[in-house]
Design an enzyme around this catalytic site. Structure first.
Site, PDB file in Angstrom:
ATOM      1  N   ASN A   6     -54.183  37.227  45.616  1.00  0.00           N
ATOM      2  CA  ASN A   6     -53.852  36.256  46.901  1.00  0.00           C
ATOM      3  C   ASN A   6     -53.411  37.175  47.811  1.00  0.00           C
ATOM      4  O   ASN A   6     -52.482  37.151  47.715  1.00  0.00           O
ATOM      5  CB  ASN A   6     -52.765  35.745  45.992  1.00  0.00           C
ATOM      6  CG  ASN A   6     -52.695  34.243  47.021  1.00  0.00           C
ATOM      7  OD1 ASN A   6     -53.035  34.053  47.878  1.00  0.00           O
ATOM      8  ND2 ASN A   6     -51.205  33.759  46.899  1.00  0.00           N
ATOM      9  N   TRP A   7     -54.333  37.072  48.633  1.00  0.00           N
ATOM     10  CA  TRP A   7     -54.215  37.462  50.149  1.00  0.00           C
ATOM     11  C   TRP A   7     -53.635  36.821  51.228  1.00  0.00           C
ATOM     12  O   TRP A   7     -53.195  37.304  52.195  1.00  0.00           O
ATOM     13  CB  TRP A   7     -55.355  37.846  51.164  1.00  0.00           C
ATOM     14  CG  TRP A   7     -56.184  38.885  50.852  1.00  0.00           C
ATOM     15  CD1 TRP A   7     -55.621  39.758  49.234  1.00  0.00           C
ATOM     16  CD2 TRP A   7     -58.066  39.469  50.970  1.00  0.00           C
ATOM     17  NE1 TRP A   7     -57.135  40.785  49.217  1.00  0.00           N
ATOM     18  CE2 TRP A   7     -58.066  40.692  50.305  1.00  0.00           C
ATOM     19  CE3 TRP A   7     -58.676  38.712  51.617  1.00  0.00           C
ATOM     20  CZ2 TRP A   7     -59.443  41.505  50.199  1.00  0.00           C
ATOM     21  CZ3 TRP A   7     -59.673  39.244  52.392  1.00  0.00           C
ATOM     22  CH2 TRP A   7     -59.972  40.755  50.954  1.00  0.00           C
ATOM     23  N   LYS A   8     -53.189  35.818  50.244  1.00  0.00           N
ATOM     24  CA  LYS A   8     -52.049  34.777  51.469  1.00  0.00           C
ATOM     25  C   LYS A   8     -53.168  35.011  52.873  1.00  0.00           C
ATOM     26  O   LYS A   8     -53.811  34.472  53.133  1.00  0.00           O
ATOM     27  CB  LYS A   8     -50.784  35.194  51.579  1.00  0.00           C
ATOM     28  CG  LYS A   8     -50.557  35.089  49.957  1.00  0.00           C
ATOM     29  CD  LYS A   8     -49.071  34.754  49.240  1.00  0.00           C
ATOM     30  CE  LYS A   8     -48.672  35.175  47.604  1.00  0.00           C
ATOM     31  NZ  LYS A   8     -47.769  35.172  48.066  1.00  0.00           N
ATOM     32  N   HIS A  90     -50.091  26.487  44.361  1.00  0.00           N
ATOM     33  CA  HIS A  90     -49.628  28.012  43.961  1.00  0.00           C
ATOM     34  C   HIS A  90     -47.927  27.134  44.941  1.00  0.00           C
ATOM     35  O   HIS A  90     -48.504  26.010  45.017  1.00  0.00           O
ATOM     36  CB  HIS A  90     -50.076  28.247  45.262  1.00  0.00           C
ATOM     37  CG  HIS A  90     -49.626  29.678  45.766  1.00  0.00           C
ATOM     38  ND1 HIS A  90     -48.436  30.078  46.182  1.00  0.00           N
ATOM     39  CD2 HIS A  90     -49.891  30.815  44.905  1.00  0.00           C
ATOM     40  CE1 HIS A  90     -47.936  30.925  46.015  1.00  0.00           C
ATOM     41  NE2 HIS A  90     -48.346  31.254  45.313  1.00  0.00           N
ATOM     42  N   GLU A 160     -45.956  31.614  37.660  1.00  0.00           N
ATOM     43  CA  GLU A 160     -45.256  31.863  38.429  1.00  0.00           C
ATOM     44  C   GLU A 160     -43.760  31.776  38.815  1.00  0.00           C
ATOM     45  O   GLU A 160     -44.574  30.505  39.787  1.00  0.00           O
ATOM     46  CB  GLU A 160     -46.833  32.317  39.915  1.00  0.00           C
ATOM     47  CG  GLU A 160     -47.239  32.436  39.816  1.00  0.00           C
ATOM     48  CD  GLU A 160     -48.114  32.956  41.104  1.00  0.00           C
ATOM     49  OE1 GLU A 160     -48.035  34.083  41.926  1.00  0.00           O
ATOM     50  OE2 GLU A 160     -48.264  32.292  42.302  1.00  0.00           O
ATOM     51  N   GLY A 166     -42.748  37.223  45.861  1.00  0.00           N
ATOM     52  CA  GLY A 166     -42.483  38.208  47.099  1.00  0.00           C
ATOM     53  C   GLY A 166     -41.444  38.899  47.552  1.00  0.00           C
ATOM     54  O   GLY A 166     -40.987  39.180  48.421  1.00  0.00           O
ATOM     55  N   SER A 208     -44.102  39.253  42.148  1.00  0.00           N
ATOM     56  CA  SER A 208     -44.027  40.385  42.475  1.00  0.00           C
ATOM     57  C   SER A 208     -44.719  41.624  41.260  1.00  0.00           C
ATOM     58  O   SER A 208     -43.584  42.286  41.011  1.00  0.00           O
ATOM     59  CB  SER A 208     -42.442  40.560  42.758  1.00  0.00           C
ATOM     60  OG  SER A 208     -42.137  39.706  44.134  1.00  0.00           O
ATOM     61  N   GLY A 229     -49.978  39.211  44.471  1.00  0.00           N
ATOM     62  CA  GLY A 229     -49.624  38.589  46.074  1.00  0.00           C
ATOM     63  C   GLY A 229     -49.665  39.457  46.949  1.00  0.00           C
ATOM     64  O   GLY A 229     -50.075  40.747  46.916  1.00  0.00           O
TER      65      GLY A 229
HETATM   66  P1  PGA Z   1     -46.169  38.122  45.596  1.00  0.00           P
HETATM   67  O1  PGA Z   1     -47.371  36.995  45.058  1.00  0.00           O
HETATM   68  O2  PGA Z   1     -47.293  39.140  43.900  1.00  0.00           O
HETATM   69  O3  PGA Z   1     -45.908  38.303  46.840  1.00  0.00           O
HETATM   70  O4  PGA Z   1     -44.614  37.693  44.938  1.00  0.00           O
HETATM   71  C1  PGA Z   1     -47.510  35.895  44.142  1.00  0.00           C
HETATM   72  C2  PGA Z   1     -48.099  34.988  44.677  1.00  0.00           C
HETATM   73  O5  PGA Z   1     -47.200  34.118  45.473  1.00  0.00           O
HETATM   74  O6  PGA Z   1     -49.111  34.516  43.905  1.00  0.00           O
END
Ligand code: PGA
Length: 246
Positions: A6-8, A90, A160, A166, A208, A229
């Protein structure tokens, strides 16, 4: 395993996106895992028709079905670009006001266009009187109860916990706690999918996931993949994570 990047909104350069995708293509060509890249919407079309085993994902989809809907990205548009997986619900979308009803509507649009919804669920915090279990039950139940028996088998659940997103691998869930949640999620699923068929719905983990914890979170906990992420926004880190679970 199913590993969804998930590149956000981390990647803001087409050149960097192309380099990351090329790296993911090399990882996917080893054939150990199904690798999915979910770029931000403006970059999805860059990878349509790419000669790659990497599958395309989207980070969100509109509740609208298209037509007079300025700025919306309807499921039909994503399907026309070759998208296979769509993240729905999400926590970063729910934080902007997305309700369980909207999540359900989006899941139905995704299914109607032959794509796989990745339904993101997870509690904001772990309270001592276990209200977080109620949150997870409500999030799964509101989607499942609106679907036909066949549709219920066509989605993926991404657990999640919001408090773990994050951060760093030290802040992620522990393997025993994850194993417990996967069992609980399977129990909820069995209310909607009788018998052994509920095993057909993959449960993956996000929050994370990093090279340092992916192996321990991925073995013996019952998960069938990761939603990654920040660790997917850097080619070397993502490659290390994929290697860690191989
Ligand atoms: P993260 O995000 O790996 O940066 O914690 C995961 C997500 O929100 O899909």
């Amino acid at each position: 395993m199913l590993i969804i990047a998930n590149w956000k909104a981390y990647i803001e350069s087409p050149a960097k996106a192309k380099a990351l995708f090329a790296g993911a293509t090399r990882l996917a060509s080893k054939g150990d895992h199904e690798i999915v890249i979910a770029p931000a919407a403006p970059y999805i079309g860059m990878f349509t028709g790419a000669k790659s085993l990497v599958r395309l994902g989207a980070q969100d989809v509109s509740c609208s079905t298209g037509g007079a809907a300025t700025g919306e990205i309807a499921a039909g548009l994503l399907a026309s670009l070759g998208v296979s997986y769509v993240l729905v619900g999400h926590s970063e979308r729910r934080a902007l006001g997305e309700t369980d009803e909207m999540v359900t509507e989006k899941v139905q649009h995704v299914l109607a266009h032959g794509m796989t919804p990745v339904v993101c669920i997870g509690e904001r915090e772990r309270d001592t009187d276990a209200q977080y279990l109620t949150v997870v039950r409500r999030q799964i139940g509101s989607v499942m109860s609106a679907l036909s028996p066949k549709e219920r088998l066509a989605l993926i659940i991404a657990y999640e916990p919001v408090w773990a997103i994050g951060k760093t691998d030290a802040d992620a869930i522990t393997p025993p706690d994850l194993a417990e949640m996967v069992l609980y999620i399977r129990k909820i699923l069995s209310d909607y999918i009788p018998g052994r068929a509920n095993a057909k719905v993959p449960v993956i983990y996000g929050g994370s996931a990093e090279p340092g914890n992916a192996r321990s979170l991925g073995s013996g906990t019952g998960i069938e993949g990761f939603l990654v992420g920040h660790a997917s926004a850097d080619a070397l880190t993502f490659a290390a994570l994929v290697k860690a679970v191989s």
